[in-house]
Design an enzyme around this catalytic site. Structure first.
Site, PDB file in Angstrom:
ATOM      1  N   LYS A 110      15.738 -73.568   4.659  1.00 58.44           N
ATOM      2  CA  LYS A 110      15.560 -75.030   4.670  1.00 58.44           C
ATOM      3  C   LYS A 110      14.266 -75.434   3.961  1.00 58.44           C
ATOM      4  CE  LYS A 110      19.016 -75.406   7.656  1.00 58.44           C
ATOM      5  NZ  LYS A 110      20.316 -75.305   7.067  1.00 58.44           N
ATOM      6  N   CYS A 111      13.909 -74.712   2.924  1.00 57.61           N
ATOM      7  CA  CYS A 111      12.646 -74.902   2.218  1.00 57.61           C
ATOM      8  C   CYS A 111      12.905 -75.523   0.844  1.00 57.61           C
ATOM      9  CB  CYS A 111      11.970 -73.534   2.067  1.00 57.61           C
ATOM     10  SG  CYS A 111      10.432 -73.521   1.138  1.00 57.61           S
ATOM     11  N   GLY A 112      11.923 -76.202   0.314  1.00 57.60           N
ATOM     12  CA  GLY A 112      12.041 -76.727  -1.041  1.00 57.60           C
ATOM     13  C   GLY A 112      12.220 -75.642  -2.081  1.00 57.60           C
TER      14      GLY A 112
END
Length: 158
Positions: free
Chosen positions: A34-36
């Protein structure tokens, strides 16, 4: 301690030592779903597909220490990576890369390839470590370094 002496547990539950990667160039990456930087899975998989038959191995180490960006369990993570990015390289069980429960492999990686200004702490998801065919930690890459940006370094070691 040699990097090859470290044991890890894959997300399948299988425990291995890195000894099986002796003679390979190894790219070790702490990951999060769920990271950029999560789209880097595409680049990692592309590198893996391009060079695995020439001696590149990649291992992803899911970690939930940065902004709770890896909330799932090992099965959730594996399913997410396979469905969204077609990941075929191995993933470990979820680990810590900093603090009192740091996976010993990560202590060694951080000691052998410190970050900016000698910092040992992992700052964010998708920090990458490149290991040569003899088990030497060659370089540490910031999360902003895209997999394609390090391809030339990988090729030089293969």
């Amino acid at each position: 301690m040699s990097i090859y002496e470290h044991a890890i547990t894959l997300n399948t539950g299988e425990e291995i030592t890195l000894e099986q990667y002796k003679g390979n160039v190894l790219l070790i990456v702490n990951t999060a779903s769920k990271c950029g930087f999560t789209p880097q899975y595409d680049g990692l998989e592309a590198l893996y597909k391009s060079y695995k038959d020439k001696g590149l191995a990649i291992i992803g180490f899911p970690c939930d220490q940065f902004g709770h960006q890896e909330p799932g369990n090992d099965d959730d993570i594996a399913q997410f990576c396979a469905m969204n990015f077609g990941v075929t390289f191995p993933l470990s069980t979820k680990i810590d890369v900093n603090g009192p429960n740091t996976l010993p492999l990560y202590d060694e990686l951080k000691n052998k390839a410190p970050g900016l200004l000698g910092s040992k702490r992992i700052k964010w998801n998708f920090t990458k470590f490149l290991v040569d065919t003899s088990g030497n930690v060659v370089k540490r890459y910031a999360p902003t370094a895209k997999p394609g940006d390090i391809e030339k370094d990988i090729i030089a070691l293969l």
